[in-house]
Write an enzyme that holds these catalytic residues in place. Structure first.
Site, PDB file in Angstrom:
ATOM      1  N   SER A  63       0.798  -1.240   0.000  1.00  0.00           N
ATOM      2  CA  SER A  63       0.000   0.000   0.000  1.00  0.00           C
ATOM      3  C   SER A  63       0.820   1.274   0.000  1.00  0.00           C
ATOM      4  CB  SER A  63      -0.954   0.017   1.196  1.00  0.00           C
ATOM      5  OG  SER A  63      -2.000  -0.879   0.959  1.00  0.00           O
ATOM      6  N   LYS A  66       0.344   3.391  -2.955  1.00  0.00           N
ATOM      7  CA  LYS A  66      -0.824   4.266  -3.104  1.00  0.00           C
ATOM      8  C   LYS A  66      -0.424   5.749  -3.073  1.00  0.00           C
ATOM      9  CE  LYS A  66      -3.815   0.774  -0.931  1.00  0.00           C
ATOM     10  NZ  LYS A  66      -4.489   0.366   0.330  1.00  0.00           N
ATOM     11  N   TYR A 190      -3.792  -2.304 -10.372  1.00  0.00           N
ATOM     12  CA  TYR A 190      -3.705  -2.171  -8.905  1.00  0.00           C
ATOM     13  C   TYR A 190      -2.853  -3.297  -8.299  1.00  0.00           C
ATOM     14  CZ  TYR A 190      -5.103  -2.270  -4.001  1.00  0.00           C
ATOM     15  OH  TYR A 190      -5.088  -2.300  -2.619  1.00  0.00           O
ATOM     16  N   TYR A 237      -4.834   3.685   8.081  1.00  0.00           N
ATOM     17  CA  TYR A 237      -6.204   3.145   8.208  1.00  0.00           C
ATOM     18  C   TYR A 237      -6.792   3.483   9.574  1.00  0.00           C
ATOM     19  CZ  TYR A 237      -3.771   0.716   4.545  1.00  0.00           C
ATOM     20  OH  TYR A 237      -2.996   0.449   3.456  1.00  0.00           O
ATOM     21  N   VAL A 255       1.073  -3.803   3.807  1.00  0.00           N
ATOM     22  CA  VAL A 255       1.027  -5.106   4.485  1.00  0.00           C
ATOM     23  C   VAL A 255       2.290  -5.934   4.263  1.00  0.00           C
ATOM     24  CG1 VAL A 255      -1.475  -5.405   4.720  1.00  0.00           C
ATOM     25  CG2 VAL A 255      -0.319  -6.190   2.648  1.00  0.00           C
TER      26      VAL A 255
HETATM   27  N1  GLN Z   1      -2.269  -5.364  -1.967  1.00  0.00           N
HETATM   28  C1  GLN Z   1      -2.889  -5.194  -0.685  1.00  0.00           C
HETATM   29  C2  GLN Z   1      -4.377  -5.349  -0.795  1.00  0.00           C
HETATM   30  O1  GLN Z   1      -4.916  -4.841  -1.726  1.00  0.00           O
HETATM   31  C3  GLN Z   1      -2.538  -3.863  -0.134  1.00  0.00           C
HETATM   32  C4  GLN Z   1      -3.104  -3.630   1.250  1.00  0.00           C
HETATM   33  C5  GLN Z   1      -2.135  -2.989   2.193  1.00  0.00           C
HETATM   34  O2  GLN Z   1      -0.936  -2.958   1.996  1.00  0.00           O
HETATM   35  N2  GLN Z   1      -2.668  -2.544   3.300  1.00  0.00           N
HETATM   36  O3  GLN Z   1      -5.025  -5.967  -0.002  1.00  0.00           O
END
Ligand code: GLN
Length: 302
Positions: A63, A66, A190, A237, A255
């Site tokens: 993430s 992003k 994505y 988050y 993650v």
């Molecule tokens: N690729 C992960 C997902 O879409 C990214 C989520 C994350 O890093 N929090 O679930």
């Protein structure tokens, strides 16, 4: 300030940690990672780099990507972008679908999964996923000053195979008219953006454009403060408030266990420890940047 000594101290403290959290298992390729890895890097605008531990080992940025996609989407659409995605903290898990129904398919912010998928969709508009990914890699490589950064296809495939919840978010938004491209195209882009691999050193350097410090790349001049604001409010988050309270710097987690942190005017920082807390953010990584913030006094609230 002796940044090298601060990082040594953090590295030693983290090596002694017994409660490290748990690696993400919902993406099978991520579950294979060595849970004991720990690395951290600090990049200064003058080119100096300080590190501790596994700072040179590439990991899945997930993430954290992003942030870069948001920069591209803002560059492409300007303020129009915010008609598709909100800019409020969600207080919900990163992959939650709950608010999307209440809020008519407009995701709360660009960093929860639904918002990031809409952001990728916006950045993609009119381009093939391959072109978008090329542009994204060019942006990241320019920001980091490193042409070796690449996408791990195995991780991308692993996400694709287990990505039904993410696809559900995308279809839900499509039903509300908030997807411009076919869901499959946006999701392919994505899943691949999440599978970019970078080391702490590369990510710390890539964060420099967000510091606004003299001598750093000017990649998003008007958007920089806004991206930092979003990172501070939504980058972790439903633990974003906790991160702001403990660290006081804009940050974005993934993650894969990485956290990219911006110390405005001062430095780009990245920490990596693959084990996560209950909110899906690196447990030791958060503790490490908390220690770093305390030792440097770099909190934006200081
Ligand atoms: N690729 C992960 C997902 O879409 C990214 C989520 C994350 O890093 N929090 O679930």
């Amino acid at each position: 300030m002796d940044i090298a000594a601060i990082l040594d101290d953090i590295g030693e403290t983290m090596a002694r940690a017994t409660d490290r959290g748990r690696v993400a298992t919902y993406i099978p390729q991520l579950a294979r990672i060595d849970a004991n890895r720990f690395g951290m890097a600090v990049a200064l605008p003058d080119g100096q780099i300080f590190t501790t531990g596994d700072a040179k080992i590439p990991f899945s940025i997930q993430s954290i990507s992003k942030v870069f996609t948001l920069a591209l989407a803002l560059g492409r659409m300007g303020d129009q972008f915010w008609t598709r995605v909100g800019r409020e903290p969600s207080g919900q898990a990163f992959n939650s679908i709950l608010q999307l129904e209440h809020e008519g398919g407009i995701p709360r912010n660009p960093f929860i999964n639904a918002g990031a998928i809409a952001t990728t969709d916006a950045a993609l508009a009119g381009h093939a996923p391959r072109e978008f990914l090329g542009e994204l890699l060019r942006f990241i490589r320019t920001a980091a000053g490193d042409d070796s950064i690449h996408i791990n296809e195995k991780v991308a495939r692993s996400e694709e195979e287990t990505g039904d919840l993410n696809r559900a978010l995308a279809y839900f938004m499509a039903a509300h008219g908030n997807m411009l491209n076919p869901v499959d195209l946006t999701m392919g882009a994505y899943f691949h953006q999440c599978a970019v691999e970078m080391s702490c050193i590369q990510l710390a350097r890539a964060a420099l454009f967000l510091t606004g410090a003299d001598g750093t790349p000017r990649l998003v001049s008007p958007g920089r403060r806004r991206i930092n604001a979003m990172m501070m409010l939504c980058g972790h988050y439903d633990a974003s408030g906790d991160f702001a309270y403990r660290v006081g710097l804009p940050g974005k987690s993934g993650v894969g266990g990485g956290i990219m942190v911006v110390a405005p005017g001062r430095a780009g920082v990245c920490v990596w420890s693959p084990c996560l807390n209950a909110q899906g953010n690196s447990k030791l990584g958060t503790e490490a940047v908390e220690m770093f913030g305390r030792a440097t006094g770099w909190s934006v609230f200081d």
